[in-house]
Design a protein around this motif. Structure first.
Motif, short mmCIF file in Angstrom:
data_model
loop_
_atom_site.label_atom_id
_atom_site.label_comp_id
_atom_site.label_asym_id
_atom_site.label_seq_id
_atom_site.Cartn_x
_atom_site.Cartn_y
_atom_site.Cartn_z
N UNK A 53 -11.03 18.29 -2.23
CA UNK A 53 -9.68 18.85 -2.31
C UNK A 53 -8.76 17.93 -1.51
N UNK A 54 -8.47 16.75 -2.04
CA UNK A 54 -7.74 15.73 -1.27
C UNK A 54 -6.36 16.23 -0.83
N UNK A 55 -5.95 15.84 0.37
CA UNK A 55 -4.60 16.20 0.83
C UNK A 55 -3.54 15.37 0.12
N UNK A 56 -2.30 15.75 0.30
CA UNK A 56 -1.21 15.02 -0.35
C UNK A 56 -0.72 13.84 0.45
N UNK A 57 -1.58 13.26 1.24
CA UNK A 57 -1.25 12.08 2.03
C UNK A 57 -2.50 11.22 2.12
N UNK A 58 -2.31 9.95 2.40
CA UNK A 58 -3.45 9.04 2.51
C UNK A 58 -4.02 9.09 3.92
N UNK A 59 -5.30 8.76 4.04
CA UNK A 59 -5.98 8.74 5.33
C UNK A 59 -6.43 7.32 5.65
N UNK A 60 -6.17 6.89 6.86
CA UNK A 60 -6.65 5.60 7.36
C UNK A 60 -7.60 5.91 8.52
N UNK A 61 -8.88 5.63 8.33
CA UNK A 61 -9.90 6.03 9.30
C UNK A 61 -10.32 4.85 10.18
N UNK A 62 -10.48 5.12 11.47
CA UNK A 62 -10.90 4.11 12.43
C UNK A 62 -11.99 4.72 13.30
N UNK A 63 -13.15 4.09 13.35
CA UNK A 63 -14.25 4.58 14.18
C UNK A 63 -14.51 3.59 15.30
N UNK A 64 -14.24 4.02 16.53
CA UNK A 64 -14.44 3.20 17.72
C UNK A 64 -14.84 4.10 18.88
N UNK A 84 0.83 -1.20 0.00
CA UNK A 84 0.00 0.00 0.00
C UNK A 84 0.87 1.25 0.00
N UNK A 85 1.92 1.27 0.80
CA UNK A 85 2.84 2.41 0.82
C UNK A 85 3.44 2.66 -0.55
N UNK A 86 3.84 1.59 -1.22
CA UNK A 86 4.42 1.72 -2.56
C UNK A 86 3.41 2.31 -3.53
N UNK A 87 2.18 1.79 -3.50
CA UNK A 87 1.13 2.28 -4.40
C UNK A 87 0.82 3.74 -4.14
N UNK A 88 0.75 4.11 -2.85
CA UNK A 88 0.46 5.51 -2.51
C UNK A 88 1.59 6.43 -2.96
N UNK A 89 2.83 5.98 -2.81
CA UNK A 89 3.97 6.78 -3.23
C UNK A 89 3.94 6.99 -4.75
N UNK A 90 3.60 5.92 -5.48
CA UNK A 90 3.52 6.03 -6.93
C UNK A 90 2.44 7.01 -7.37
N UNK A 91 1.40 7.17 -6.55
CA UNK A 91 0.31 8.09 -6.88
C UNK A 91 0.51 9.48 -6.27
N UNK A 92 1.72 9.74 -5.80
CA UNK A 92 2.05 11.08 -5.33
C UNK A 92 1.66 11.38 -3.90
N UNK A 93 1.26 10.37 -3.12
CA UNK A 93 0.91 10.59 -1.72
C UNK A 93 2.17 10.47 -0.86
N UNK A 94 2.51 11.57 -0.18
CA UNK A 94 3.79 11.66 0.51
C UNK A 94 3.82 10.88 1.82
N UNK A 95 2.70 10.60 2.41
CA UNK A 95 2.67 9.90 3.70
C UNK A 95 1.26 9.45 4.01
N UNK A 96 1.02 9.12 5.27
CA UNK A 96 -0.30 8.70 5.68
C UNK A 96 -0.62 9.27 7.05
N UNK A 97 -1.91 9.38 7.32
CA UNK A 97 -2.37 9.85 8.62
C UNK A 97 -3.45 8.90 9.10
N UNK A 98 -3.24 8.33 10.28
CA UNK A 98 -4.19 7.38 10.86
C UNK A 98 -5.07 8.15 11.84
N UNK A 99 -6.36 8.18 11.54
CA UNK A 99 -7.29 9.05 12.27
C UNK A 99 -8.32 8.19 13.00
N UNK A 100 -8.48 8.45 14.29
CA UNK A 100 -9.51 7.79 15.08
C UNK A 100 -10.65 8.75 15.36
#
Length: 311
Positions: free
Chosen positions: A116-127, A80-96
């Motif tokens: 207006x998507x940010x330049x990083x991927x978002x991983x969302x967790x709802x708990x 996933x990191x590789x795919x995101x990097x190839x699509x120009x996403x510089x990092x990720x943010x894990x959000x609860x």
């Protein structure tokens, strides 16, 4: 132990069938059987039990399969990191996010964010807030949008107030109390109470509030720590009530067909905060996300619309 063998075992255990696992892995069944034999020779005992409708793991087989699942997860994360990097996403943010916020404001925020998507991927967790906080402290999350006041140690955590809120008692929109002014708390005694995990899971606020408003003999009939839309459905269809955050729900009353009760007293505050770790607070992704979220909230909450703080 060869990691490839462990991942093969994990897939066999997950599917409960060597045949299905061979199909998923695109190998022959004899190949997988040989892999299991290699591992069993190494262990000195069986890893799988042959049953009528497939296979199940022995104790050591289950533990080794868990290691295989961890390897698969890390491999998928790396891909996933590789795919995101190839699509120009510089990092990720894990959000609860707490379940109430996920069903209201934050769902709308993330939908708007996609314009207006940010330049990083978002991983969302709802708990529930308690679980989100634990994951934040265990460094499984980077940020969390949860109540400001938490019954947890705050060492290593940073929080910033996003907006003020307070609790209110909610009923279905067609309930007589939804149209009654200055309701006496005793009018709520005949109702079935639903405690929502996001509030009851931390301070046990539903029971605390029942005591505070003079209903100490009333106890919640249901405690819901999952999807809050179940609570909304029960409020709509039965003589039930629930303690929920007022400002978060006000824009969505028509959608969920609920209404706040106009009690003749104010209940306690339930402010919402942006939480992160001291180590993550200055990361560019965290700062960008916080700025976007603050801008979104400022468009919806004017200072005049916020509830007065509890005295």
């Amino acid at each position: 132990m060869d990691p490839k063998l462990l991942t093969q075992l994990a897939i066999i255990v997950e599917l409960g069938s060597v045949t299905k696992a061979a199909r998923k892995l695109n190998v022959t069944q004899p190949t997988l059987s040989r892999s299991i034999k290699i591992m069993e020779d190494r262990v000195g005992g069986p890893l799988l039990r042959r049953e009528r409708f497939g296979v199940s793991p022995t104790e050591i087989g289950r533990r080794l399969a868990e290691e295989g699942r961890r390897i698969l997860y890390r491999t998928e994360t790396a891909q996933t990191m590789i795919n995101e990097w190839k699509h120009g996403l510089a990092g990720e943010l894990r959000v609860g996010v707490g379940p109430m916020l996920a069903a209201t404001l934050m769902g709308e925020f993330f939908a708007e964010l996609m314009n207006a998507p940010p330049g990083y991927s978002l991983k969302l967790h709802s708990e529930t807030a308690a679980r989100v906080t634990k994951r934040l402290k265990d460094e499984e999350l980077d940020v969390a949008i949860i109540p400001f006041e938490l019954n947890v140690a705050e060492e290593g955590l940073f929080r910033e107030l996003l907006f003020q809120d307070r609790l209110a008692v909610f009923v279905g929109e067609n309930d007589p109390l939804a149209r009654t002014k200055q309701v006496e708390p005793k009018a709520l005694a005949p109702y079935q109470w639903i405690a929502v995990g996001e509030t009851s899971g931390l301070f046990d606020l539903t029971r605390e509030t029942l005591d505070r408003i003079g209903l100490p003999g009333v106890a919640p009939t249901i405690e819901n720590s999952g999807d809050v839309t179940m609570t909304f459905r029960m409020l709509e269809s039965a003589k039930t009530c629930s303690l929920l955050p007022l400002m978060q729900l006000l824009p969505y009353l028509a959608r969920y067909r609920v209404a706040p009760v106009d009690l003749n007293m104010k209940l306690q505050t339930r402010n919402v905060a942006f939480w992160t770790t001291q180590a993550s607070r200055d990361r560019p992704e965290v700062l960008d996300f916080l700025t976007r979220l603050q801008r979104f909230l400022s468009d919806r909450f004017s200072p005049q619309s916020l509830p007065e703080p509890e005295m």
